[in-house]
Motif scaffolding. Structure first.
Motif, mmCIF file in Angstrom:
data_model
loop_
_atom_site.group_PDB
_atom_site.id
_atom_site.type_symbol
_atom_site.label_atom_id
_atom_site.label_comp_id
_atom_site.label_asym_id
_atom_site.label_seq_id
_atom_site.Cartn_x
_atom_site.Cartn_y
_atom_site.Cartn_z
ATOM 1 N N ILE A 68 -9.012 -7.731 -4.198
ATOM 2 C CA ILE A 68 -8.033 -6.656 -4.368
ATOM 3 C C ILE A 68 -7.791 -5.990 -3.016
ATOM 4 N N PHE A 69 -6.573 -5.506 -2.851
ATOM 5 C CA PHE A 69 -6.280 -4.790 -1.614
ATOM 6 C C PHE A 69 -5.940 -3.339 -1.943
ATOM 7 N N GLY A 70 -6.301 -2.471 -1.024
ATOM 8 C CA GLY A 70 -6.003 -1.053 -1.178
ATOM 9 C C GLY A 70 -5.493 -0.486 0.134
ATOM 10 N N LYS A 71 -4.925 0.689 0.052
ATOM 11 C CA LYS A 71 -4.307 1.316 1.230
ATOM 12 C C LYS A 71 -5.344 2.039 2.080
ATOM 13 N N THR A 72 -5.233 1.819 3.386
ATOM 14 C CA THR A 72 -6.094 2.461 4.371
ATOM 15 C C THR A 72 -5.324 3.463 5.223
ATOM 16 N N VAL A 97 -16.430 -9.054 -6.120
ATOM 17 C CA VAL A 97 -15.239 -8.352 -5.648
ATOM 18 C C VAL A 97 -15.161 -8.385 -4.120
ATOM 19 N N ILE A 98 -14.034 -8.894 -3.642
ATOM 20 C CA ILE A 98 -13.706 -8.861 -2.216
ATOM 21 C C ILE A 98 -12.648 -7.785 -2.047
ATOM 22 N N TYR A 99 -12.958 -6.762 -1.291
ATOM 23 C CA TYR A 99 -12.004 -5.674 -1.081
ATOM 24 C C TYR A 99 -11.325 -5.847 0.274
ATOM 25 N N ASP A 100 -9.999 -6.029 0.250
ATOM 26 C CA ASP A 100 -9.201 -6.139 1.481
ATOM 27 C C ASP A 100 -8.623 -4.777 1.840
ATOM 28 N N ALA A 101 -9.068 -4.232 2.958
ATOM 29 C CA ALA A 101 -8.557 -2.942 3.426
ATOM 30 C C ALA A 101 -7.269 -3.196 4.205
ATOM 31 N N GLU A 102 -6.147 -3.090 3.499
ATOM 32 C CA GLU A 102 -4.850 -3.407 4.095
ATOM 33 C C GLU A 102 -4.519 -2.410 5.219
ATOM 34 N N HIS A 103 -3.933 -2.944 6.303
ATOM 35 C CA HIS A 103 -3.530 -2.117 7.453
ATOM 36 C C HIS A 103 -4.708 -1.301 8.001
ATOM 37 N N PHE A 104 -5.921 -1.864 7.931
ATOM 38 C CA PHE A 104 -7.082 -1.050 8.300
ATOM 39 C C PHE A 104 -6.986 -0.549 9.738
ATOM 40 N N PHE A 105 -6.656 -1.423 10.665
ATOM 41 C CA PHE A 105 -6.719 -1.038 12.081
ATOM 42 C C PHE A 105 -5.620 -0.039 12.437
ATOM 43 N N ASP A 106 -4.428 -0.220 11.867
ATOM 44 C CA ASP A 106 -3.375 0.777 12.082
ATOM 45 C C ASP A 106 -3.764 2.100 11.430
ATOM 46 N N GLY A 107 -4.399 1.999 10.262
ATOM 47 C CA GLY A 107 -4.865 3.205 9.581
ATOM 48 C C GLY A 107 -5.923 3.934 10.385
ATOM 49 N N TYR A 108 -6.823 3.167 10.990
ATOM 50 C CA TYR A 108 -7.891 3.784 11.799
ATOM 51 C C TYR A 108 -7.303 4.483 13.022
ATOM 52 N N LYS A 109 -6.310 3.850 13.653
ATOM 53 C CA LYS A 109 -5.695 4.475 14.830
ATOM 54 C C LYS A 109 -4.995 5.786 14.456
ATOM 55 N N SER A 110 -4.436 5.812 13.246
ATOM 56 C CA SER A 110 -3.708 6.994 12.798
ATOM 57 C C SER A 110 -4.648 8.114 12.363
ATOM 58 N N VAL A 130 -12.720 -20.058 -6.603
ATOM 59 C CA VAL A 130 -11.320 -19.638 -6.638
ATOM 60 C C VAL A 130 -11.273 -18.145 -6.929
ATOM 61 N N THR A 131 -10.473 -17.444 -6.154
ATOM 62 C CA THR A 131 -10.359 -15.993 -6.338
ATOM 63 C C THR A 131 -8.918 -15.619 -6.673
ATOM 64 N N ALA A 132 -8.758 -14.684 -7.586
ATOM 65 C CA ALA A 132 -7.444 -14.157 -7.950
ATOM 66 C C ALA A 132 -7.206 -12.861 -7.186
ATOM 67 N N PHE A 133 -5.953 -12.597 -6.868
ATOM 68 C CA PHE A 133 -5.590 -11.512 -5.961
ATOM 69 C C PHE A 133 -4.743 -10.464 -6.688
ATOM 70 N N SER A 134 -4.963 -9.202 -6.365
ATOM 71 C CA SER A 134 -4.118 -8.133 -6.898
ATOM 72 C C SER A 134 -4.342 -6.869 -6.075
ATOM 73 N N SER A 135 -3.618 -5.829 -6.435
ATOM 74 C CA SER A 135 -3.773 -4.538 -5.767
ATOM 75 C C SER A 135 -4.704 -3.648 -6.584
ATOM 76 N N THR A 136 -5.057 -2.506 -6.019
ATOM 77 C CA THR A 136 -5.775 -1.500 -6.802
ATOM 78 C C THR A 136 -4.845 -0.994 -7.907
ATOM 79 N N ARG A 137 -5.408 -0.221 -8.838
ATOM 80 C CA ARG A 137 -4.565 0.344 -9.894
ATOM 81 C C ARG A 137 -3.466 1.202 -9.288
ATOM 82 N N ARG A 138 -2.407 1.419 -10.060
ATOM 83 C CA ARG A 138 -1.308 2.248 -9.581
ATOM 84 C C ARG A 138 -1.676 3.740 -9.665
#
Length: 522
Positions: A96-100, A134-147, A64-72
């Motif tokens: 945890i997820f962070g901004k890409t 730790v599982i790191y989810d790179a949120e919006h990765f593909f849109d971030g890569y295109k940008s 079981v894994t708990a979910f949250s964001s990176t620090r503010r």
């Protein structure tokens, strides 16, 4: 990695209690899922309670894994309440997820690109020091890569260098095409040496295709939800992803025997989520291996490979043959064998019943969703039907009082054997009153009726142009402690249509009980 309890629960109309979440966790563990994302412990009291209680479940496969964001921004990990709640959730794995995407860094976080990288590094490093996987989810990765390709790659490098065990690339907006995914994933593989995961949404109806493409190109963790539940158009549907990976692509996703539980798990989770299961859902839907056209049924009877891409038993589903206006003798043969009805297939009765079914369907009857009524119809056509009761008459009275609701009363006269029964009962409405009167009349002869109850009642208007004079089709679902069955009625009078379905439902229950007893005695 199943995210039904977190991402799936964000779907419109889905609400899971703590008890629901615990039951689903146990079911996913029985299926053999490796990771179950339980929720965000810092977001609501329900998830806090879930993480407290899930520790007591004797799980065999799932972490079981708990979910949250990176620090503010501008806050240390030690001071960030979400991070501290994550640490104290009691799990051995944190996601945890962070901004890409630089757009999100500037407009959502309102911070700098460098601070965002520091947020990723600090959070992953801190959680690793706490002894967590730790599982790191790179949120919006593909849109971030295109940008901004260099910056997007820099964010996942930051997570990897800080010790992330997994880096998951997310198509959060769900607009990616498979060829784009292949190209971008290839660039990421050149930059990272940690195991890669994939997490895609279904806004372009490509979540399953994108997930399979990602695995083909090197992703080794798949994130998705059962039945594709999730925000907006949903997430990658694990009920399609898993059998495609295992059966079509040769990968191992589940322990031995797990794949055969997939249909059961799919329906179970739909029930707990109070969402009608999608009949046409691939692999696990009721219609996934259903055959209606006579030519199809004839071929499938000789060799199922003719119209089936796989054996339904592999995913715990089963083949169904539908009898309808498109039916031929092959449908009837298959259905009779399935229902254990002794039929002389070349007899005039066989042709007659096919014509009768087609005429009834032309009138509005539909037996695809009312197989109990179909079985009774076939039994009657071939002289294998028993009348447990006969209707002589019924009368329904309705009284509307100014300060009260409408009072409904049904009076019914039946013949059971040689005895005539005449009784009455009230109900919330005319159909409920009729149901109550029928049961009241029969319970003295058939006490087992007390154990069955009506579980669903649907009315469909067949000819909208006729307004209130239109023909209606009534589908009734009846259940007992062992099974559920459906019956149908059609008439220009909704009470008559309801009576047809109600009486079939009771008759089928009695037929089922007494045929079982007769078989046991023989």
């Amino acid at each position: 990695m199943d995210t039904t309890l977190r991402d799936g629960a964000q779907g419109e109309g889905i609400s899971l209690s703590v008890e629901d979440k615990l039951r689903i966790t146990a079911k996913l563990d029985a299926l053999g899922v490796a990771y179950v994302e339980g929720g965000w412990p810092g977001s609501n009291p329900k998830d806090v309670e879930y993480f407290e209680r899930v520790q007591k479940l004797p799980l065999k496969h799932a972490k079981v894994t708990a979910f949250s964001s990176t620090r503010r921004p501008g806050v240390t990990v030690e001071e960030d309440a979400n991070i501290q709640t994550l640490v104290h959730a009691g799990t051995k794995v944190a996601t945890i997820f962070g901004k890409t995407w630089d757009l999100h860094v500037f407009q959502a976080l309102e911070t700098t690109l460098e601070e965002n990288l520091a947020m990723i590094r600090d959070t992953v490093s801190y959680l690793k020091k706490q002894g967590l996987e730790v599982i790191y989810d790179a949120e919006h990765f593909f849109d971030g890569y295109k940008s901004n390709p260099p910056y997007a790659l820099e964010t996942v490098r930051a997570a990897a260098s800080a010790g992330a065990d997994w880096v998951t690339l997310c198509d959060t907006n769900g607009g990616l095409l498979p060829d784009e995914l292949s190209e971008i994933l290839g660039k990421v593989k050149e930059s990272l040496d940690v195991p890669l995961g994939i997490h895609v949404h279904n806004d372009g109806d490509l979540a399953v295709a994108n997930t399979l493409t990602a695995v083909k190109n090197g992703a080794v963790m798949v994130q998705g939800t059962i039945n594709g539940f999730g925000e907006r158009c949903g997430n990658a549907n694990l009920c399609s992803v898993i059998p495609n990976l295992e059966y079509k692509m040769g990968f191992t996703c589940l322990p031995p025997g797990g794949l055969a539980l997939l249909t059961e798990v799919s329906h179970y989770i739909s029930e707990l989520a109070n969402v009608t299961h999608f009949s046409q859902q691939p692999f696990v839907g009721m219609s996934a291996f259903a055959h209606k056209g006579g030519i199809h049924v004839s071929a499938v009877s000789k060799n199922p490979v003719t119209y089936e891409h796989m054996d339904p038993a592999l995913v715990g589903n089963k083949r169904r043959v539908l009898v309808s206006e498109l039916a031929g003798l092959s449908n009837l043969k298959y259905k009779a064998k399935e229902l254990n009805i002794d039929i002389q297939f070349e007899s005039p009765e066989s042709r007659k019943i096919i014509r009768q079914i087609k005429e009834l369907e032309h009138m509005g009857f539909q037996y695809e969703g009312a197989e109990a009524s179909l079985e009774l119809l076939l039994k009657k056509a071939f002289g294998q039907h028993q009348d447990y009761f006969k209707l002589e008459s019924f009368k329904i009275l309705m009284e509307k009082r100014e300060d009260d609701g409408i009072l409904s009363e049904a009076m019914i006269k039946l013949k059971v054997g040689k005895e005539t029964v005449h009784t009455a009962a009230e109900g919330n409405g005319p159909v409920n009153a009729l149901d109550n009167a029928l049961r009241k009349a029969l319970e003295q002869f058939y006490p087992e009726i007390k154990a069955i109850h009506l579980s669903d009642y649907k009315v469909r208007v067949l000819d909208e142009k006729d307004a209130t004079a239109a023909t209606v089709r009534v589908l009734i679902e009846t259940t007992d402690q062992e099974a559920t069955w459906s019956t149908v009625g059609v008439s220009e009078n909704i009470i008559e249509a309801s009576w047809q379905a109600l009486s079939d439902g009771i008759t089928y229950a009695l037929y089922k009980k007494y045929s079982k007893e007769k078989k046991a005695q023989s």
